[in-house]
Design a protein around this motif. Structure first.
Motif, short mmCIF file in Angstrom:
data_model
loop_
_atom_site.label_atom_id
_atom_site.label_comp_id
_atom_site.label_asym_id
_atom_site.label_seq_id
_atom_site.Cartn_x
_atom_site.Cartn_y
_atom_site.Cartn_z
N ALA A 28 0.83 -1.21 0.00
CA ALA A 28 0.00 0.00 0.00
C ALA A 28 0.86 1.25 0.00
O ALA A 28 0.54 2.23 -0.68
N VAL A 29 1.95 1.25 0.73
CA VAL A 29 2.86 2.41 0.76
C VAL A 29 3.50 2.60 -0.62
O VAL A 29 3.61 3.72 -1.11
N ASP A 30 3.93 1.50 -1.24
CA ASP A 30 4.52 1.59 -2.58
C ASP A 30 3.51 2.15 -3.57
O ASP A 30 3.83 3.00 -4.41
N PHE A 34 3.80 5.67 -5.69
CA PHE A 34 3.69 5.63 -7.15
C PHE A 34 2.55 6.53 -7.62
O PHE A 34 2.71 7.28 -8.59
N ASN A 35 1.42 6.48 -6.92
CA ASN A 35 0.27 7.30 -7.30
C ASN A 35 0.59 8.79 -7.18
O ASN A 35 0.22 9.59 -8.04
N ALA A 36 1.28 9.17 -6.10
CA ALA A 36 1.66 10.57 -5.92
C ALA A 36 2.64 11.02 -7.01
O ALA A 36 2.53 12.13 -7.53
N GLU A 40 1.91 13.96 -9.70
CA GLU A 40 2.81 15.10 -9.88
C GLU A 40 3.24 15.24 -11.34
O GLU A 40 3.26 16.33 -11.91
N GLU A 41 3.56 14.11 -11.95
CA GLU A 41 3.98 14.12 -13.35
C GLU A 41 2.85 14.60 -14.27
O GLU A 41 3.09 15.37 -15.20
N SER A 42 1.63 14.16 -14.00
CA SER A 42 0.52 14.59 -14.86
C SER A 42 0.23 16.08 -14.66
O SER A 42 -0.08 16.77 -15.63
N GLY A 62 -3.74 6.41 -3.36
CA GLY A 62 -2.86 5.27 -3.66
C GLY A 62 -2.78 4.28 -2.53
O GLY A 62 -2.79 3.07 -2.74
N PHE A 63 -2.71 4.79 -1.29
CA PHE A 63 -2.65 3.89 -0.13
C PHE A 63 -3.93 3.08 -0.02
O PHE A 63 -3.91 1.86 0.20
#
Length: 86
Positions: A28-30, A34-36, A40-42, A62-63
């Protein structure tokens, strides 16, 4: 002579439960990180400001998704080994 091998002794159910819980938590942390990063990239790609609230929002989403996602077995792992044990 003691023939008890500590390495092959069965784990206690609480130890297995704890390991599964920690593996789910790490997943869940990974997923949150990744989601954050994707968020940020989008934002950067579309020229939208990425605020602290956006970061927290993407981390939370993401979590949550990492916790609720069904557990998947990697393609190179099988559920049955040659000796019949999992």
């Amino acid at each position: 002579m003691n023939t008890h091998n500590v390495n092959t002794a069965a784990q206690e159910p609480s130890e297995r439960w704890g390991k599964r819980l920690m593996a789910r938590f790490r997943s869940a942390v990974d997923e949150a990180e990744f989601n954050a990063a994707c968020g940020e990239e989008s934002h950067r790609h579309y020229g939208v400001k990425f605020s602290a609230f956006d970061n927290v929002w993407y981390l939370f989403q993401g979590f949550k998704n990492g916790l609720l996602r069904p557990r998947q077995v990697p393609a190179d792992k099988t559920t049955h080994h040659e000796n019949g044990k999992r």
